[in-house]
Design a protein around this motif. Structure first.
Motif, short mmCIF file in Angstrom:
data_model
loop_
_atom_site.label_atom_id
_atom_site.label_comp_id
_atom_site.label_asym_id
_atom_site.label_seq_id
_atom_site.Cartn_x
_atom_site.Cartn_y
_atom_site.Cartn_z
N PRO A 1 32.22 36.32 38.72
CA PRO A 1 31.24 35.35 38.23
C PRO A 1 31.61 34.75 36.89
O PRO A 1 31.15 33.66 36.55
N GLY A 2 32.44 35.43 36.12
CA GLY A 2 32.88 34.88 34.83
C GLY A 2 34.12 34.03 34.98
O GLY A 2 34.68 33.56 33.99
N ASN A 3 34.56 33.82 36.21
CA ASN A 3 35.71 32.98 36.54
C ASN A 3 36.98 33.48 35.86
O ASN A 3 37.20 34.67 35.72
N VAL A 4 37.82 32.54 35.44
CA VAL A 4 39.14 32.89 34.91
C VAL A 4 39.02 33.72 33.63
O VAL A 4 39.80 34.65 33.42
N ARG A 5 38.04 33.45 32.81
CA ARG A 5 37.88 34.20 31.56
C ARG A 5 37.64 35.68 31.85
O ARG A 5 38.24 36.55 31.23
N GLU A 6 36.78 35.98 32.80
CA GLU A 6 36.50 37.38 33.14
C GLU A 6 37.75 38.04 33.73
O GLU A 6 38.08 39.18 33.39
N LEU A 7 38.44 37.34 34.60
CA LEU A 7 39.66 37.87 35.20
C LEU A 7 40.71 38.14 34.12
O LEU A 7 41.33 39.21 34.09
N ARG A 8 40.91 37.19 33.21
CA ARG A 8 41.89 37.36 32.12
C ARG A 8 41.53 38.56 31.25
O ARG A 8 42.37 39.40 30.94
N ASN A 9 40.28 38.67 30.85
CA ASN A 9 39.85 39.79 30.00
C ASN A 9 40.04 41.13 30.72
O ASN A 9 40.46 42.11 30.11
#
Length: 108
Positions: free
Chosen positions: A6-14
């Motif tokens: 749900p946080g998109n790319v930012r969540e995946l990167r983090n």
């Protein structure tokens, strides 16, 4: 694989940066991921069945579907009401009804 990010790319990167920092090996494993990802299971609404004992009342199918849509849109009631074709007041009323029923069964 089923997690919707749900946080998109930012969540995946983090998540990946955290896993790289915390891993003890050369390869990132499931154990290096946060708890919410390790044990994530997407829900499914299955309506078809040949065994009459597995079939549920229409109200239960509706409840499961509404809760599944809520999960898919990360709790966004405005978006859920659009997906479901309901006005927001109706969605709020149905969610409150489901909440009351769960509370009534857990208190007994």
């Amino acid at each position: 694989m089923a997690y919707s990010w749900p946080g998109n790319v930012r969540e995946l990167r983090n998540t990946m940066e955290r896993a790289v920092a915390l891993t003890r090996f050369n390869t990132i494993a499931v154990d290096d991921l946060p708890e919410k990802l390790k044990h994530y299971r997407g829900s499914h609404v299955i309506v078809a069945g040949d065994d009459p004992t597995e079939l549920v009342p229409l109200e239960e199918v509706e409840r499961r579907y509404i809760l599944r849509v809520m999960e898919a849109v990360s709790g966004n009631k405005t978006l859920a009401s659009q997906v479901l074709g309901l006005d927001r007041k109706t969605l709020y009323r149905k969610l409150e009804h489901y909440h009351r029923k769960v509370g009534a069964t857990t208190e007994n």
